[in-house]
Scaffold this motif. Structure first.
Motif, PDB file in Angstrom:
ATOM      1  N   LEU A 116      -4.490  10.780 -10.945  1.00 65.87           N
ATOM      2  CA  LEU A 116      -4.887  11.342  -9.656  1.00 65.87           C
ATOM      3  C   LEU A 116      -3.655  11.723  -8.831  1.00 65.87           C
ATOM      4  N   ILE A 117      -2.630  10.883  -8.842  1.00 68.70           N
ATOM      5  CA  ILE A 117      -1.400  11.206  -8.120  1.00 68.70           C
ATOM      6  C   ILE A 117      -0.771  12.483  -8.671  1.00 68.70           C
ATOM      7  N   SER A 118      -0.829  12.648  -9.975  1.00 69.11           N
ATOM      8  CA  SER A 118      -0.276  13.866 -10.571  1.00 69.11           C
ATOM      9  C   SER A 118      -1.018  15.111 -10.097  1.00 69.11           C
TER      10      SER A 118
ATOM     11  N   SER B 140       0.868  -1.172   0.000  1.00 67.58           N
ATOM     12  CA  SER B 140       0.000   0.000   0.000  1.00 67.58           C
ATOM     13  C   SER B 140       0.906   1.224   0.000  1.00 67.58           C
ATOM     14  N   PRO B 141       1.089   1.855  -1.172  1.00 68.34           N
ATOM     15  CA  PRO B 141       2.066   2.941  -1.288  1.00 68.34           C
ATOM     16  C   PRO B 141       1.796   4.087  -0.317  1.00 68.34           C
ATOM     17  N   GLN B 142       2.854   4.587   0.312  1.00 68.56           N
ATOM     18  CA  GLN B 142       2.783   5.805   1.110  1.00 68.56           C
ATOM     19  C   GLN B 142       3.497   6.891   0.326  1.00 68.56           C
ATOM     20  N   ILE B 143       2.703   7.783  -0.263  1.00 65.89           N
ATOM     21  CA  ILE B 143       3.226   8.819  -1.151  1.00 65.89           C
ATOM     22  C   ILE B 143       2.868  10.181  -0.565  1.00 65.89           C
ATOM     23  N   ASP B 144       3.778  11.124  -0.686  1.00 60.70           N
ATOM     24  CA  ASP B 144       3.551  12.465  -0.149  1.00 60.70           C
ATOM     25  C   ASP B 144       2.616  13.234  -1.074  1.00 60.70           C
ATOM     26  N   VAL B 145       1.332  13.265  -0.722  1.00 62.31           N
ATOM     27  CA  VAL B 145       0.326  13.968  -1.514  1.00 62.31           C
ATOM     28  C   VAL B 145      -0.513  14.851  -0.591  1.00 62.31           C
ATOM     29  N   SER B 146      -1.300  15.714  -1.180  1.00 62.41           N
ATOM     30  CA  SER B 146      -2.158  16.615  -0.401  1.00 62.41           C
ATOM     31  C   SER B 146      -3.407  15.921   0.108  1.00 62.41           C
ATOM     32  N   VAL B 147      -3.915  14.978  -0.692  1.00 66.89           N
ATOM     33  CA  VAL B 147      -5.172  14.293  -0.342  1.00 66.89           C
ATOM     34  C   VAL B 147      -4.914  12.791  -0.315  1.00 66.89           C
TER      35      VAL B 147
END
Length: 352
Positions: free
Chosen positions: A310-312, A19-26
């Motif tokens: 969505l990630i973009s 389950s990726p942990q990515i630095d995003v706003s949402v």
């Protein structure tokens, strides 16, 4: 690395939790609550952190027991429901026994089984991700697994298991020795629960967590409810002082805040239904949910591409499109209303 000792059979070559942990706003990928406990949430008295915690987690178990009208010796608490499941499988699983699961379901059930050396027998769900009661019971009768795991509501599909199924399984378990475990991590959001079936006379246990509806995923606290003869054995497997003082004290405080819990659940359900309605206006297949997440599938676009788009836009949801039985599927967690609006708007732009 080939010159060194390899992991034991069943572990070598396996992957971790994907389950990726990515630095995003949402972040709408991990089924966390959009908000934590009410402001001022803290332990009510000074903690003696130079001392080991209460080894039995007695007060916490007593308060959890009161919540469900059972006894403290019918409650086992640990660091998240995954540790609960691991202790249960360490106690009742092993190479000479088997676990039956029904895929697609929570991936950690099979992964923890592998870690504990417990062979897994896989049953299948219907195309709508439901379980057919008759075929499920036939498979149990055929294989006679020592352990049976249900997930209700099921993760990642969102549907509760059929109301009559656990009672039917318990009837089957009168003919041979086995235990049924029902994972109710999302039970607070559902119309159906199987807590009423708990009894000293039933080989049934139910796992629950503070991570979802109670908004305490960062605390890592889960628990198992069941007959005292089972809970006692599971407790023997846990490491000494396994549940820290801070975790126990904050768990006790959370249990006092039933008003915030009820409001949080009501708000999440309202938002869940609003998001589902919005998704159905797009060219998507949307599954009904009794959880804090929604599973959906694009009919005419690649799921992985949608996820990356969505990630973009700094929005992260969960991609299940490469998982057997969930081809093309994506899952979104119910977040704050503002986060949900950003997700719906971005998805609409991507699907144009």
């Amino acid at each position: 690395m080939s010159d060194f000792l390899k992991p034991r059979k069943g572990i070598s070559g396996s992957s971790g939790y994907l389950s990726p942990q990515i630095d995003v706003s949402v972040r709408l990928n991990a089924n966390e609550a959009p908000d934590g406990p009410s402001k001022g949430f803290t332990a009510e008295h000074e903690l003696n952190l130079n001392r080991y915690p209460d080894r039995s987690a007695g007060k916490l178990r007593e308060e959890i027991a009161k919540k469900y009208g059972i006894f403290a010796n019918q409650v086992f608490a640990a660091n998240g429901s995954n540790e609960v499941l691991q202790n249960f499988l360490l106690t009742y699983g092993g190479s000479e026994r088997s676990l039956m699961v029904f895929k697609p379901t929570y991936v950690m059930h099979s992964k923890i089984a592998a870690i504990t050396g417990t062979p897994v027998i896989e049953g299948e769900r219907e195309l709508d991700f439901s379980l057919n009661v008759e075929s499920t019971c036939e498979k149990i009768i055929e294989y006679k697994p020592s352990l049976i795991f249900l997930c209700s509501p099921n993760n990642p599909t969102g549907l509760p298991e059929p109301k009559e199924l656990p009672e039917r399984i318990l009837e089957i378990l009168e003919t041979y020795k086995g235990i049924l475990l029902i994972d109710e991590a999302y039970g607070e959001f559902a119309d159906t629960s199987f807590l009423s079936l708990l009894s000293e006379d039933h080989p049934l246990v139910i796992s629950r967590t503070f991570s979802k509806a109670m908004g305490l995923a960062g605390l890592r606290l889960g628990y198992l409810l069941g007959p005292s003869w089972c809970i006692d054995e599971v407790g023997k497997v846990s490491l000494p002082y396994h549940l820290g003082t801070i975790t126990q004290e904050l768990g006790l405080e959370a249990l006092k805040d039933s008003v915030s819990l009820e409001k949080r659940v009501t708000d999440i359900i309202k938002e869940r239904d609003r998001i589902s309605e919005s998704l159905r206006k797009f060219s998507l297949e949307v599954w009904p949910s009794e959880t804090n997440f929604i599973l959906f599938k694009a009919k005419n676009q690649d799921a992985r591409q949608i996820w990356e788009e969505l990630i973009s836009r700094s929005i992260l949801i969960r991609d299940f499109s490469m998982v057997d039985g969930l081809e093309g599927c994506l899952r979104v967690t119910v977040g704050k209303r503002s986060e949900n609006d950003l997700f719906i708007e971005a998805l609409g732009e991507i699907l144009k």
